[in-house]
Design an enzyme around this catalytic site. Sequence first.
Site, PDB file in Angstrom:
ATOM      1  N   HIS A  54       3.631   3.008  -1.780  1.00  0.00           N
ATOM      2  CA  HIS A  54       2.810   4.083  -2.342  1.00  0.00           C
ATOM      3  C   HIS A  54       3.410   4.642  -3.625  1.00  0.00           C
ATOM      4  CE1 HIS A  54       0.468   4.965   1.575  1.00  0.00           C
ATOM      5  NE2 HIS A  54      -0.130   4.074   0.813  1.00  0.00           N
TER       6      HIS A  54
ATOM      7  N   HIS B 241      -0.498  -3.352  -0.942  1.00  0.00           N
ATOM      8  CA  HIS B 241       0.535  -3.389   0.116  1.00  0.00           C
ATOM      9  C   HIS B 241       0.796  -4.826   0.566  1.00  0.00           C
ATOM     10  CE1 HIS B 241       0.978   0.854   0.671  1.00  0.00           C
ATOM     11  NE2 HIS B 241      -0.261   1.055   1.099  1.00  0.00           N
TER      12      HIS B 241
ATOM     13  N   HIS C  97      -6.518  -1.130  -2.821  1.00  0.00           N
ATOM     14  CA  HIS C  97      -5.267  -0.459  -2.466  1.00  0.00           C
ATOM     15  C   HIS C  97      -4.476  -1.272  -1.420  1.00  0.00           C
ATOM     16  CE1 HIS C  97      -2.721   3.113  -1.420  1.00  0.00           C
ATOM     17  NE2 HIS C  97      -2.716   2.521  -0.230  1.00  0.00           N
ATOM     18  N   GLU C  98      -5.160  -1.684  -0.364  1.00  0.00           N
ATOM     19  CA  GLU C  98      -4.463  -2.404   0.715  1.00  0.00           C
ATOM     20  C   GLU C  98      -3.924  -3.752   0.247  1.00  0.00           C
ATOM     21  OE1 GLU C  98      -3.621  -0.783   3.292  1.00  0.00           O
ATOM     22  OE2 GLU C  98      -4.944   0.923   2.876  1.00  0.00           O
TER      23      GLU C  98
HETATM   24 ZN    ZN Z   1      -1.442   2.596   1.276  1.00  0.00          ZN
END
Ligand code: ZN
Length: 514
Positions: A237, A231, A227-228
Site C-alpha cells: 500500500h 499486490h 489495485h489488487e
Molecule cells: Zn490493497
Amino acid sequence: MEPRKYVLLMSIVVGCSVATAKTIFLEEDMPSIEEISFMKKYGYLPEKQDDIDFAYTSHSIAEALKKMQEFAGLSPTGHLDSETRKLFKRKRCGVKDIETKSAIHRRKRYILQQGWGKKAITYRILNGSSTLERARVQSLMATGLAVWAPHGGLRFEQLERGKADIQVSFASKDHGDGFPFDGPGHVVAHAFPPPHGAMHFDDDELWGDNPAEEDEDITDFFAVAVHEIGHALGLSHSNVKASVMYPYYQVPVEKLHEDDILGMQELYLKEEIPSVSAESTERSVASRSSLAPRPTLADDDENDVPDLCYTNYDTLQVIQGKIYVFEEEWVWVLTERKQILEGYPKRFHDVFIGLPKHINVIRTIYEKQNGHIVVFSGRSFWEFSSRFRLVRRGRISEYKIPPQISELTTVFLSNYNNKTYLIEYERFWRFDEATGKMDKGYPKEMSAWRQVPYPVDAAIIWKGDTYFFRGPRFWRFDNTLVRAHEYYPLPTAQIWFPCRPTPDMARYVSNDEP
Ligand code: ZN
Ligand code: ZN
C-alpha cells in the site's frame, strides 16, 4: 517531546472481563471495539500476544490514529473526528497498510516484497460474481493487467485450466485462506504477493462495470482489480492518495500514478537478478532459529519505553561523535559509553522532524561524508542536514543496489577507506560516495567479515575501531587481521550502556550461540 493528549493514564480493555477494567472514558473520542480491531488489522496498533484482558493506553491509541490519518492523507490530529470515523467505514482493500513491529522483526530475514522473477506471468479467472458475469470479469481483468504490463516489461497469458500464477476468484465470508470477508461494504477484496499471487473479490459486494457515481452501493470491479493486480505483482500500500495503491476505494481509476510506476520499476525493470532462490530461503529459515533471544520486560511503564538493559536494539550509529541507539520509536543519545545525554530517550520523530509519521522503526542510519544524516526505512531514505533539518527523500535504488532489495539492514561509512558499506542480511555492497558508483566485485557474502555472525543489526566506527552489533551482543573487528577480536562477543548493555551486570547477562558473554 510533543504534549500528551490525555493527562490521565486511561486504558480501554478489549476482550473479556469488563469487571477488571480500570477504565475512565472521558469522551466519545474513544474508539469502539470495531475501530480498535480495524487499527490492529491494518497495522496501526500492535497486536498484543495475550488476547485476554489486555489494554491499550490512550496514548498508543492516539498515536495509532495519527498514523492512520497520515497514511490516509488526513491531518494527523490523533482525534476521532468525523473525517477519521468515515475511514473506518469506507470500502477498502483488506491488505495491511503497515508492517507492525513483530512483523518487521520477523521480516529482518526475509525479502517480503518481491516480484515474480520472470516476465511471462499466467492468470486464470476461476469464476464470475453474482452480479458480474465471468466473461465481463475476464475482459476487465485483461484491461487491468494491460495497465501494469508496460511498467514492468511483463506479458500476461490467460489460462483456461491448470494452476496459473495469479488465480482470480470471487468468494464470500470465510473462504479458506484465513482472511474471511466481511459481507457487504468495508473490505471488498484482497490479494497476495508473489509467489502466492491469489486475488480474491468479496462476492457479497454488488460488483459493477463503471457504475454511475451516485450508485454508491455498486463497487466498480475495474478500479478494485487494478489495485489488487498491484499486490499480486508485489506492491504494497501507498500513502499517496492519487496512487492506485492507496488502500481506500476510489473511483474512477484512469491511470497509474508515478508512485505506482516507481514501485514497478524497482520490482521489475532494474538489473535482472533472480528473486529469492529456494536455497537462500532455506538458509534464512535455518539461521532464524539461531537468533539471539529477545528478553523483554513487561512494559507497564506508561510511556512503553523499552529498558535499554534488556532489549535488542533496532540499530545504533555514531553521529557527530555521539552514539545514537534506536529501539522501537525511541532514541537514546550517549556522549560516551554509559553516559546517556540528558533528556533522552526521546521519540525519534521528535529528533528527526519531517520523517513520515507512519515510520515506526528506524532500520539503519548513517552519517555521510558531507555530514548529512541518512535515515533508512524500507525502500526509502530521508536525508537530514547536520543540523537535523530534512533535506530530501530518496529511494535506496540511488545507491545502485539491485531492485529486488526491499530494505538495507545496515549502512555505515568506513573510516578505513572512506567507503559506504550497504548490508542486506547476508550480503553487502561497497559504495563510493565521491563518484556515486558501486565498487566492482560486489555484493560479497557477509562471511567475509570473519568471526562476525550475520545478519547484523548495526555497524559503527567508534574511536577508530569497527564494531558490529547483533541481538544483545557486539563484536570488535580487527581491520589488520580481518577478523573479529578473539574475546568477543560481549554483552552490549553491560559495556555500552549504564547497566549493571546480572546473571542473565553473563550467558551472553559466551561465544556460543544461545
Ligand atoms: Zn490493497
Ligand atoms: Zn482471500
